[in-house]
Design a protein around this motif. Structure first.
Motif, PDB file in Angstrom:
ATOM      1  N   SER A 145       0.835  -1.206   0.000  1.00 50.60           N
ATOM      2  CA  SER A 145       0.000   0.000   0.000  1.00 50.60           C
ATOM      3  C   SER A 145       0.870   1.257   0.000  1.00 50.60           C
ATOM      4  N   GLY A 146       1.947   1.220   0.797  1.00 53.09           N
ATOM      5  CA  GLY A 146       2.839   2.377   0.847  1.00 53.09           C
ATOM      6  C   GLY A 146       3.515   2.638  -0.480  1.00 53.09           C
ATOM      7  N   LEU A 147       3.984   1.581  -1.139  1.00 55.58           N
ATOM      8  CA  LEU A 147       4.625   1.749  -2.441  1.00 55.58           C
ATOM      9  C   LEU A 147       3.623   2.211  -3.489  1.00 55.58           C
ATOM     10  N   ALA A 148       2.407   1.666  -3.425  1.00 52.22           N
ATOM     11  CA  ALA A 148       1.363   2.105  -4.357  1.00 52.22           C
ATOM     12  C   ALA A 148       1.013   3.571  -4.127  1.00 52.22           C
ATOM     13  N   GLY A 149       0.965   3.982  -2.849  1.00 49.30           N
ATOM     14  CA  GLY A 149       0.685   5.382  -2.540  1.00 49.30           C
ATOM     15  C   GLY A 149       1.788   6.299  -3.023  1.00 49.30           C
ATOM     16  N   LEU A 150       3.036   5.847  -2.895  1.00 47.81           N
ATOM     17  CA  LEU A 150       4.174   6.626  -3.373  1.00 47.81           C
ATOM     18  C   LEU A 150       4.070   6.847  -4.876  1.00 47.81           C
ATOM     19  N   LEU A 151       3.869   5.751  -5.608  1.00 47.85           N
ATOM     20  CA  LEU A 151       3.832   5.855  -7.065  1.00 47.85           C
ATOM     21  C   LEU A 151       2.615   6.651  -7.539  1.00 47.85           C
ATOM     22  N   ALA A 152       1.456   6.353  -6.959  1.00 47.34           N
ATOM     23  CA  ALA A 152       0.242   7.051  -7.381  1.00 47.34           C
ATOM     24  C   ALA A 152       0.330   8.543  -7.071  1.00 47.34           C
ATOM     25  N   GLY A 153       0.810   8.864  -5.889  1.00 46.39           N
ATOM     26  CA  GLY A 153       0.913  10.273  -5.515  1.00 46.39           C
ATOM     27  C   GLY A 153       1.930  11.027  -6.355  1.00 46.39           C
ATOM     28  N   ALA A 154       3.099  10.388  -6.595  1.00 47.30           N
ATOM     29  CA  ALA A 154       4.137  11.051  -7.386  1.00 47.30           C
ATOM     30  C   ALA A 154       3.666  11.273  -8.816  1.00 47.30           C
ATOM     31  N   LEU A 155       3.005  10.272  -9.395  1.00 45.72           N
ATOM     32  CA  LEU A 155       2.480  10.425 -10.752  1.00 45.72           C
ATOM     33  C   LEU A 155       1.405  11.513 -10.804  1.00 45.72           C
ATOM     34  N   SER A 156       0.561  11.533  -9.781  1.00 42.42           N
ATOM     35  CA  SER A 156      -0.487  12.550  -9.730  1.00 42.42           C
ATOM     36  C   SER A 156       0.117  13.947  -9.623  1.00 42.42           C
ATOM     37  N   MET A 157       1.136  14.096  -8.768  1.00 40.43           N
ATOM     38  CA  MET A 157       1.785  15.393  -8.621  1.00 40.43           C
ATOM     39  C   MET A 157       2.454  15.809  -9.922  1.00 40.43           C
ATOM     40  N   GLY A 158       3.150  14.861 -10.560  1.00 41.85           N
ATOM     41  CA  GLY A 158       3.824  15.180 -11.807  1.00 41.85           C
ATOM     42  C   GLY A 158       2.851  15.581 -12.898  1.00 41.85           C
ATOM     43  N   ALA A 159       1.761  14.816 -13.018  1.00 45.89           N
ATOM     44  CA  ALA A 159       0.759  15.133 -14.041  1.00 45.89           C
ATOM     45  C   ALA A 159       0.096  16.481 -13.763  1.00 45.89           C
ATOM     46  N   GLY A 160      -0.210  16.726 -12.503  1.00 42.93           N
ATOM     47  CA  GLY A 160      -0.837  17.999 -12.148  1.00 42.93           C
ATOM     48  C   GLY A 160       0.065  19.181 -12.435  1.00 42.93           C
ATOM     49  N   GLU A 161       1.358  19.039 -12.127  1.00 39.33           N
ATOM     50  CA  GLU A 161       2.292  20.132 -12.380  1.00 39.33           C
ATOM     51  C   GLU A 161       2.490  20.338 -13.882  1.00 39.33           C
ATOM     52  N   PHE A 162       2.507  19.239 -14.642  1.00 45.98           N
ATOM     53  CA  PHE A 162       2.636  19.357 -16.099  1.00 45.98           C
ATOM     54  C   PHE A 162       1.473  20.161 -16.669  1.00 45.98           C
ATOM     55  N   VAL A 163       0.250  19.793 -16.273  1.00 50.62           N
ATOM     56  CA  VAL A 163      -0.935  20.492 -16.779  1.00 50.62           C
ATOM     57  C   VAL A 163      -0.926  21.947 -16.321  1.00 50.62           C
ATOM     58  N   SER A 164      -0.536  22.178 -15.063  1.00 47.32           N
ATOM     59  CA  SER A 164      -0.540  23.538 -14.526  1.00 47.32           C
ATOM     60  C   SER A 164       0.431  24.440 -15.280  1.00 47.32           C
ATOM     61  N   VAL A 165       1.677  23.982 -15.442  1.00 48.77           N
ATOM     62  CA  VAL A 165       2.682  24.810 -16.109  1.00 48.77           C
ATOM     63  C   VAL A 165       2.355  24.974 -17.587  1.00 48.77           C
ATOM     64  N   ARG A 166       1.918  23.877 -18.221  1.00 47.37           N
ATOM     65  CA  ARG A 166       1.579  23.970 -19.647  1.00 47.37           C
ATOM     66  C   ARG A 166       0.438  24.951 -19.861  1.00 47.37           C
ATOM     67  N   SER A 167      -0.565  24.883 -19.006  1.00 42.65           N
ATOM     68  CA  SER A 167      -1.707  25.806 -19.130  1.00 42.65           C
ATOM     69  C   SER A 167      -1.268  27.242 -18.882  1.00 42.65           C
ATOM     70  N   GLN A 168      -0.381  27.438 -17.878  1.00 46.42           N
ATOM     71  CA  GLN A 168       0.090  28.788 -17.578  1.00 46.42           C
ATOM     72  C   GLN A 168       0.876  29.368 -18.752  1.00 46.42           C
ATOM     73  N   ARG A 169       1.724  28.558 -19.360  1.00 50.17           N
ATOM     74  CA  ARG A 169       2.491  29.022 -20.514  1.00 50.17           C
ATOM     75  C   ARG A 169       1.567  29.356 -21.685  1.00 50.17           C
ATOM     76  N   GLU A 170       0.567  28.532 -21.892  1.00 51.16           N
ATOM     77  CA  GLU A 170      -0.361  28.792 -22.987  1.00 51.16           C
ATOM     78  C   GLU A 170      -1.137  30.086 -22.766  1.00 51.16           C
TER      79      GLU A 170
END
Length: 397
Positions: free
Chosen positions: A199-224
């Motif tokens: 569960s801890g490893l799944a939480g690590l991976l899921a959270g990190a991917l979620s953070m990365g995806a969210g930051e990608f969308v945020s920065v890309r949208s801001q640049r646009e």
């Protein structure tokens, strides 16, 4: 050059004597006690240490910042002269400054960054000269102004760090708290250690991917959004063909916030600069600063500041993962049960204290207060999930 505190020229307006004048200028026969001498020696050592800190920081700077830091060092030397004058033949062998000042000097020699300036700001804020009977009013005022000078220098560094620092602290703390809460909640329910680890490893991976995806969308949208708001450079090519009488260019400046009169005057000036003699060719695109239509410098700076979307996504992924792995470490090392819980809480607690202290240092506030606040918030959230895990575990059982 520093003067002895009994010098009348040191008196503020109105002829009111300074604290040091009251102690020694008007009572030169006052007996100096061993405690006085020890205190003056310590203050002398602190002034020397602070001057050394500013010189070390100046050695890592250039231009205006270097000159400002050297000026602060010279001011500390003036304060040093004051304590030397008071001590006279009792100056003795040099003593060491207090631990905080020596630690500040060590950091200045090793790093010399915004963290050291933040520490120096707090050191200036702790000055006791305003309440010291043997310090002059001028010295107390100097220290207050020094705090503001160092605050301004530190603010420059804080502004440069703000984006990356926010992402690092937010990502790491999110990983620490969310994964600790997940691990404790699952563990308290009574499941097997392997399930907690998974569960801890799944939480690590899921959270990190979620953070990365969210930051990608945020920065890309801001640049646009920034790119959509940036004036087109192609508009410069149309300027020579505008109807001077209609002056459509004025509408551009009015849309940017200028008044009608200001916009018209500015547009007239731009068109006048673009006027060329018959037969002479000139491309306004070669002189974008003349036409005012191409992208503003601030918009370009914003695009650079936000960086690339992929870079932001990778950074957020790593920051979150670096925090989320900490609660899982005890289980990866083979611990289980209460021992694993206690070690996980201890490791996360230390990490929260460190990140909180760093936030305190950079914000110019108390590192201890910020560290304890961070610890209370993080462990409080994890504690709630642990209790819920116990309740659900008992219910299922």
């Amino acid at each position: 050059m520093s003067r002895h505190p009994s010098d009348p020229s040191r008196r503020p307006a109105g002829g009111v004597p300074t604290p040091a004048e009251r102690s020694f200028g008007q009572h030169p026969s006052r007996t100096r006690t061993p405690a006085d001498i020890r205190r003056w020696r310590r203050l002398l050592a602190d002034e020397r240490a602070e001057a050394a800190v500013y010189r070390d920081l100046a050695g890592r700077r250039t231009g205006e910042e270097r000159e400002i830091l050297l000026a602060l060092a010279r001011a500390e030397k003036r304060h040093e002269r004051h304590w030397l004058d008071l001590l006279g033949p009792d100056v003795g062998t040099p003593v060491r400054g207090d631990l905080r000042t020596r630690a500040l000097g060590f950091l200045a020699r090793r790093f010399g960054g915004v963290f050291v300036l933040a520490l120096a700001q707090r050191a200036e804020a702790r000055s006791s000269y305003a309440h010291d009977a043997d310090a002059t009013v001028t010295m107390a005022a100097d220290e207050q102004i020094h705090e503001e000078v160092v605050r301004a220098l530190a603010t420059r560094g804080r502004n440069r760090l703000s984006g990356t620092f926010r992402a690092a602290v937010f990502g790491a703390n999110d990983g620490l708290v969310s994964n600790l809460a997940l691990v404790l909640g699952i563990g308290a329910s009574g499941v097997a250690t392997s399930t907690v680890l998974l569960s801890g490893l799944a939480g690590l991976l899921a959270g990190a991917l979620s953070m990365g995806a969210g930051e990608f969308v945020s920065v890309r949208s801001q640049r646009e959004l920034l790119e959509a708001s940036t004036p087109s450079a192609d508009a410069a090519a149309a300027l020579p063909h505008l109807d001077v009488d209609a002056n459509e260019l004025a509408l551009v400046y009015r849309a940017r916030g200028m008044s009608t009169e200001e916009a018209t005057a500015h547009a007239d000036a731009v068109l006048a600069r673009l006027a060329v003699p018959p037969g002479e060719h000139r491309s306004p695109l070669l002189h974008p600063q003349d036409d005012g239509v191409p992208a503003d410098a601030e918009a370009g700076d914003d695009l650079e500041t936000h960086g690339t979307a992929w870079g932001a996504a990778l950074s957020s992924f790593c920051f979150f993962a670096s925090g989320a792995v900490v609660p899982v470490l005890p289980y990866l090392l083979g611990l289980d049960g209460l021992a694993a819980v206690l070690v996980a809480v201890g490791l996360v607690g230390v990490a929260l204290l460190v990140t909180g202290a760093v936030v305190g240092l950079l914000s110019g506030t108390s590192p201890l207060t910020r560290a304890l606040r961070q610890l209370a918030i993080g462990l409080g959230a994890a504690g709630v999930t642990y209790v819920l895990g116990l309740v659900f575990g008992a219910t299922v059982g």
